[in-house]
Design a protein around this motif. Structure first.
Motif, PDB file in Angstrom:
ATOM      1  N   THR A   2       0.885  -1.171   0.000  1.00  0.00           N
ATOM      2  CA  THR A   2       0.000   0.000   0.000  1.00  0.00           C
ATOM      3  C   THR A   2       0.921   1.219   0.000  1.00  0.00           C
ATOM      4  O   THR A   2       2.097   1.095   0.359  1.00  0.00           O
ATOM      5  CB  THR A   2      -0.882   0.097   1.265  1.00  0.00           C
ATOM      6  N   PRO A   3       0.404   2.392  -0.364  1.00  0.00           N
ATOM      7  CA  PRO A   3       1.235   3.582  -0.153  1.00  0.00           C
ATOM      8  C   PRO A   3       1.435   3.723   1.352  1.00  0.00           C
ATOM      9  O   PRO A   3       0.685   3.128   2.129  1.00  0.00           O
ATOM     10  CB  PRO A   3       0.356   4.726  -0.662  1.00  0.00           C
ATOM     11  N   ILE A   4       2.435   4.482   1.765  1.00  0.00           N
ATOM     12  CA  ILE A   4       2.504   4.778   3.186  1.00  0.00           C
ATOM     13  C   ILE A   4       1.836   6.134   3.404  1.00  0.00           C
ATOM     14  O   ILE A   4       1.915   7.014   2.549  1.00  0.00           O
ATOM     15  CB  ILE A   4       3.940   4.696   3.741  1.00  0.00           C
TER      16      ILE A   4
ATOM     17  N   GLY B  40      -3.177   5.427  -5.107  1.00  0.00           N
ATOM     18  CA  GLY B  40      -4.262   6.288  -5.550  1.00  0.00           C
ATOM     19  C   GLY B  40      -3.820   7.032  -6.804  1.00  0.00           C
ATOM     20  O   GLY B  40      -2.623   7.177  -7.064  1.00  0.00           O
ATOM     21  N   LYS B  41      -4.793   7.536  -7.571  1.00  0.00           N
ATOM     22  CA  LYS B  41      -4.461   8.185  -8.844  1.00  0.00           C
ATOM     23  C   LYS B  41      -3.605   9.434  -8.660  1.00  0.00           C
ATOM     24  O   LYS B  41      -2.877   9.832  -9.562  1.00  0.00           O
ATOM     25  CB  LYS B  41      -5.745   8.522  -9.605  1.00  0.00           C
ATOM     26  N   ASP B  42      -3.679  10.060  -7.479  1.00  0.00           N
ATOM     27  CA  ASP B  42      -2.909  11.279  -7.234  1.00  0.00           C
ATOM     28  C   ASP B  42      -1.414  11.015  -7.117  1.00  0.00           C
ATOM     29  O   ASP B  42      -0.621  11.949  -7.193  1.00  0.00           O
ATOM     30  CB  ASP B  42      -3.411  11.976  -5.950  1.00  0.00           C
ATOM     31  N   ILE B  43      -1.027   9.758  -6.912  1.00  0.00           N
ATOM     32  CA  ILE B  43       0.408   9.490  -6.727  1.00  0.00           C
ATOM     33  C   ILE B  43       0.955   8.566  -7.825  1.00  0.00           C
ATOM     34  O   ILE B  43       1.976   7.922  -7.639  1.00  0.00           O
ATOM     35  CB  ILE B  43       0.705   8.956  -5.302  1.00  0.00           C
TER      36      ILE B  43
ATOM     37  N   CYS C 183      -3.946   1.196  -9.754  1.00  0.00           N
ATOM     38  CA  CYS C 183      -4.211   2.595  -9.432  1.00  0.00           C
ATOM     39  C   CYS C 183      -5.705   2.782  -9.204  1.00  0.00           C
ATOM     40  O   CYS C 183      -6.508   2.428 -10.065  1.00  0.00           O
ATOM     41  CB  CYS C 183      -3.740   3.422 -10.631  1.00  0.00           C
ATOM     42  N   HIS C 184      -6.073   3.296  -8.070  1.00  0.00           N
ATOM     43  CA  HIS C 184      -7.507   3.456  -7.817  1.00  0.00           C
ATOM     44  C   HIS C 184      -7.897   4.922  -7.800  1.00  0.00           C
ATOM     45  O   HIS C 184      -7.059   5.813  -7.648  1.00  0.00           O
ATOM     46  CB  HIS C 184      -7.922   2.769  -6.512  1.00  0.00           C
ATOM     47  N   SER C 185      -9.190   5.147  -7.959  1.00  0.00           N
ATOM     48  CA  SER C 185      -9.680   6.519  -7.963  1.00  0.00           C
ATOM     49  C   SER C 185     -10.063   6.917  -6.537  1.00  0.00           C
ATOM     50  O   SER C 185      -9.756   6.205  -5.596  1.00  0.00           O
ATOM     51  CB  SER C 185     -10.857   6.629  -8.928  1.00  0.00           C
ATOM     52  N   HIS C 186     -10.731   8.030  -6.405  1.00  0.00           N
ATOM     53  CA  HIS C 186     -10.951   8.563  -5.060  1.00  0.00           C
ATOM     54  C   HIS C 186     -12.408   8.486  -4.617  1.00  0.00           C
ATOM     55  O   HIS C 186     -13.315   8.377  -5.438  1.00  0.00           O
ATOM     56  CB  HIS C 186     -10.471  10.010  -5.008  1.00  0.00           C
ATOM     57  N   TRP C 187     -12.595   8.591  -3.330  1.00  0.00           N
ATOM     58  CA  TRP C 187     -13.945   8.633  -2.761  1.00  0.00           C
ATOM     59  C   TRP C 187     -14.363  10.064  -2.496  1.00  0.00           C
ATOM     60  O   TRP C 187     -13.576  10.852  -1.956  1.00  0.00           O
ATOM     61  CB  TRP C 187     -13.987   7.869  -1.419  1.00  0.00           C
TER      62      TRP C 187
ATOM     63  N   PRO D 285      -6.532   8.848  10.023  1.00  0.00           N
ATOM     64  CA  PRO D 285      -6.965   8.071   8.851  1.00  0.00           C
ATOM     65  C   PRO D 285      -8.437   8.265   8.521  1.00  0.00           C
ATOM     66  O   PRO D 285      -9.266   8.417   9.412  1.00  0.00           O
ATOM     67  CB  PRO D 285      -6.720   6.614   9.267  1.00  0.00           C
ATOM     68  N   HIS D 286      -8.733   8.279   7.213  1.00  0.00           N
ATOM     69  CA  HIS D 286     -10.134   8.383   6.792  1.00  0.00           C
ATOM     70  C   HIS D 286     -10.474   7.256   5.825  1.00  0.00           C
ATOM     71  O   HIS D 286      -9.622   6.399   5.503  1.00  0.00           O
ATOM     72  CB  HIS D 286     -10.441   9.774   6.232  1.00  0.00           C
ATOM     73  N   LEU D 287     -11.715   7.310   5.383  1.00  0.00           N
ATOM     74  CA  LEU D 287     -12.260   6.299   4.482  1.00  0.00           C
ATOM     75  C   LEU D 287     -11.374   5.980   3.267  1.00  0.00           C
ATOM     76  O   LEU D 287     -11.189   4.816   2.896  1.00  0.00           O
ATOM     77  CB  LEU D 287     -13.582   6.877   3.977  1.00  0.00           C
TER      78      LEU D 287
HETATM   79  N1  MSP Z   1       2.578   9.616   1.674  1.00  0.00           N
HETATM   80  C1  MSP Z   1       2.130   9.596   0.329  1.00  0.00           C
HETATM   81  C2  MSP Z   1       2.376   8.255  -0.308  1.00  0.00           C
HETATM   82  C3  MSP Z   1       3.765   7.770  -0.255  1.00  0.00           C
HETATM   83  S1  MSP Z   1       3.919   6.158  -0.889  1.00  0.00           S
HETATM   84  C4  MSP Z   1       5.553   5.917  -1.076  1.00  0.00           C
HETATM   85  C5  MSP Z   1       0.634   9.921   0.294  1.00  0.00           C
HETATM   86  N2  MSP Z   1      -0.033   9.761   1.425  1.00  0.00           N
HETATM   87  S2  MSP Z   1      -1.586  10.076   1.640  1.00  0.00           S
HETATM   88  O1  MSP Z   1      -1.852   9.787   3.019  1.00  0.00           O
HETATM   89  O2  MSP Z   1      -1.876  11.399   1.196  1.00  0.00           O
HETATM   90  O3  MSP Z   1      -2.367   9.134   0.698  1.00  0.00           O
HETATM   91  C6  MSP Z   1      -2.240   7.746   0.829  1.00  0.00           C
HETATM   92  C7  MSP Z   1      -3.201   7.036  -0.076  1.00  0.00           C
HETATM   93  O4  MSP Z   1      -4.544   7.353   0.279  1.00  0.00           O
HETATM   94  C8  MSP Z   1      -3.038   7.410  -1.540  1.00  0.00           C
HETATM   95  O5  MSP Z   1      -3.085   6.232  -2.330  1.00  0.00           O
HETATM   96  C9  MSP Z   1      -4.234   8.268  -1.820  1.00  0.00           C
HETATM   97  O6  MSP Z   1      -4.645   8.188  -3.147  1.00  0.00           O
HETATM   98  C10 MSP Z   1      -5.251   7.637  -0.897  1.00  0.00           C
HETATM   99  N3  MSP Z   1      -6.362   8.553  -0.660  1.00  0.00           N
HETATM  100  C11 MSP Z   1      -6.331   9.759  -0.056  1.00  0.00           C
HETATM  101  N4  MSP Z   1      -7.573  10.313  -0.145  1.00  0.00           N
HETATM  102  C12 MSP Z   1      -8.397   9.470  -0.811  1.00  0.00           C
HETATM  103  C13 MSP Z   1      -9.759   9.459  -1.143  1.00  0.00           C
HETATM  104  N5  MSP Z   1     -10.550  10.463  -0.873  1.00  0.00           N
HETATM  105  N6  MSP Z   1     -10.240   8.340  -1.762  1.00  0.00           N
HETATM  106  C14 MSP Z   1      -9.457   7.258  -2.034  1.00  0.00           C
HETATM  107  N7  MSP Z   1      -8.184   7.251  -1.724  1.00  0.00           N
HETATM  108  C15 MSP Z   1      -7.597   8.369  -1.200  1.00  0.00           C
HETATM  109  O7  MSP Z   1       0.151  10.270  -0.762  1.00  0.00           O
END
Ligand code: MSP
Length: 494
Positions: free
Chosen positions: A7-9, A261-264, A289-293, A16-18
């Motif tokens: 998973t991403p870190i 997630g698609k943002d990364i 790669c997944h999209s967002h909620w 943490p959220h949904l």
């Molecule tokens: N720390 C970086 C990732 C580093 S990996 C080497 C980061 N962290 S994050 O906490 O912002 O996001 C972690 C993951 O949560 C990402 O895959 C991101 O796309 C996902 N999400 C964050 N908000 C989200 C939604 N609203 N819906 C679905 N996934 C989302 O980026």
């Protein structure tokens, strides 16, 4: 054979959220499925991203030393994932000493291969994305009556930076990177692969890989230069190596499936493989790669106050309920919408009614000793969907089978048959069909709702060693007797 899923870190600037739970649950389901279907020794790594300006600022805003904030929020993530039945083999915190060691080792390796150069950066920086931006990635907008520069990709406000740092020459990696993306990388869904290829067509500016300590004092020190810390994204990406034992003997490499997630995507599809190729290490095989909620159709944001916390969601829906909702409703290729009403309706209809009632009806009739029929096509259909990481499609197929079985039971009325001894055979065959449907559904549901599926299979008296994917592909050889335990699998939500 090992199957390494990551998973991403997660940034520890907020709880943490949904969306975070979704990344982790999707990866966990992919790992469980690889174990169940292919007998792979599946290992999942996850963790928290604790350095950088974003976390540093969050600590300052909370009036806490950064280490205290990191400890607190990292634990919240760990607890949320455990509560969501996410089974990880390693939880990497970027503040772990073995991780800092891995980062510094990786840095020295790049340096020894001539990929670290002294340089400088003048331009925009997005703290929320921890990202350096080219002028073309920045636009101007009026917010609260003030003109501000924002990242056109993320919409976050950017700040101007002028600093000395170290640089990684991206342009030198372009040919290798293109070759690898075209020939060796699998990106799912395909639309994200096309996006990635389009980025590789454009210019690839060099990447700043450190920040001056005078700007940012919260990071892994650059080896041999105490005036610089390693750029948070380089630091974070190395977590995948740390999780596999780097710089020691790599226990598992490259990752078989990296969930992001698609943002990364750019960080994982462009920078990360470029760094790995430069270091002489194999890049990952697959990016999922997944999209967002969104929540009630709106992007989740602290300022709007509509963030659905992992805690709240897990308390309301339970681990199985939340996992089921996220994987049933979430499709990788487009954004999903969460609403409390929709979640309650879906879970009540599918887990409590369609699945739960069928078990309840069998339980009410008390005994079933013949299992005559199988839901023969279900494992293949579900497997095909899970192979594409389209869990929602697999779940749809399971639900369709459960609905038909419910209709069949309704039609046969076993509670009436029970009172007519001359129709005993009919009673048995009716229950057998229903129980077999439940058994197959129970096995196929294990990657998505492991605890609920376990209770269902317990209730059906399916032995633990008979819960493999291959057991769903064959009709049950022996007669079944309902086991003990409650027939209520999912408590209805109000
Ligand atoms: N720390 C970086 C990732 C580093 S990996 C080497 C980061 N962290 S994050 O906490 O912002 O996001 C972690 C993951 O949560 C990402 O895959 C991101 O796309 C996902 N999400 C964050 N908000 C989200 C939604 N609203 N819906 C679905 N996934 C989302 O980026």
């Amino acid at each position: 054979m090992k199957y390494f899923v990551t998973t991403p870190i997660f940034y520890v600037n907020a709880a943490p959220h949904l969306g975070h739970v979704y990344s982790a649950v999707l990866a966990d389901a992919a790992a469980r499925y690889a174990a169940l279907r292919r007998g792979r020794d599946a290992l999942l790594s996850t963790g928290t991203d604790e350095h950088g300006q974003k976390v540093r600022q969050a600590a300052a805003a909370a009036g806490l030393p950064p280490a205290t904030l990191c400890q607190r929020v990292s634990l919240q993530f760990r607890r949320a994932f455990e509560a969501a039945d996410v089974q990880y083999a390693r939880y990497v915190r970027t503040t772990d000493p073995d991780h800092a060691h891995a980062v510094q080792h990786f840095w020295r390796l790049l340096d020894s291969r001539g990929y670290i150069q002294k340089g400088s950066y003048t331009g925009w920086y997005s703290v929320p994305d921890e990202s350096f931006l080219t002028p073309s990635q920045v636009t101007e907008e009026v917010r609260d009556g003030k003109k501000v520069a924002i990242s056109s990709e993320s919409g976050h406000v950017v700040t101007w930076a002028e600093e000395e740092n170290y640089v990684f020459p991206m342009s030198r990696m372009r040919d290798d990177l293109r070759h690898w993306v075209r020939n060796h990388l699998d990106v799912r869904p395909a639309k994200f692969g096309r996006l990635l290829e389009s980025w590789l067509e454009a210019d690839l500016p060099d990447l700043s890989v450190s920040r001056p300590v005078s700007r940012l004092d919260w990071g892994v020190p650059v080896p041999g230069d105490d005036q610089q810390v390693v750029y948070v994204w380089l630091d974070a990406l190395v977590n995948y190596l740390t999780a596999s034992g780097y710089p020691g003997q790599l226990e598992r490499w490259p990752p078989d499936c990296q969930v992001i997630g698609k943002d990364i995507l750019k960080f994982h599809g462009v920078y990360w493989p470029a760094l790995l190729l430069a270091a002489g290490l194999a890049p990952p095989r697959l990016l999922l790669c997944h999209s967002h909620w969104t929540v009630d159709g709106v992007k989740m944001s602290k300022s709007l106050g509509n963030v659905v916390s992992a805690d709240e969601a897990l308390r309301t829906y339970t681990a199985d309920g939340l996992r089921y909702f996220l994987l049933r409703e979430g499709v990788p290729h487009s954004d999903g919408n969460f609403s409390r009403k929709k979640a309650a309706n879906l879970l009540n209809a599918e887990l409590a009614d369609t699945l739960g009632n069928l078990l309840g009806r069998c339980a009410a009739a008390a005994v079933a000793d013949l299992l005559l029929q199988t839901v023969a096509s279900l494992p293949a259909a579900v497997g095909e969907a899970y192979d594409e990481f389209c869990f929602y499609r697999g779940l749809e197929a399971v639900q369709a089978a459960l609905r038909s079985a419910n209709q069949f039971v309704q039609l046969k009325e076993p509670w009436v048959l029970r009172k007519q001894p001359e129709r005993e055979a009919e009673l048995h065959s009716c229950l057998a069909v229903a129980m077999e449907t439940l058994r197959v559904a129970g096995i196929l549901l294990q990657p998505v709702v492991p605890s609920l599926a376990g209770r269902l299979l317990d209730k059906l008296g399916v032995r633990p060693e008979a819960r493999g994917w291959r057991h769903a592909e064959r009709p049950c050889p022996e007669g079944g007797q309902l086991g003990h335990g409650s027939a209520v699998l999912f408590q209805k939500l109000r």
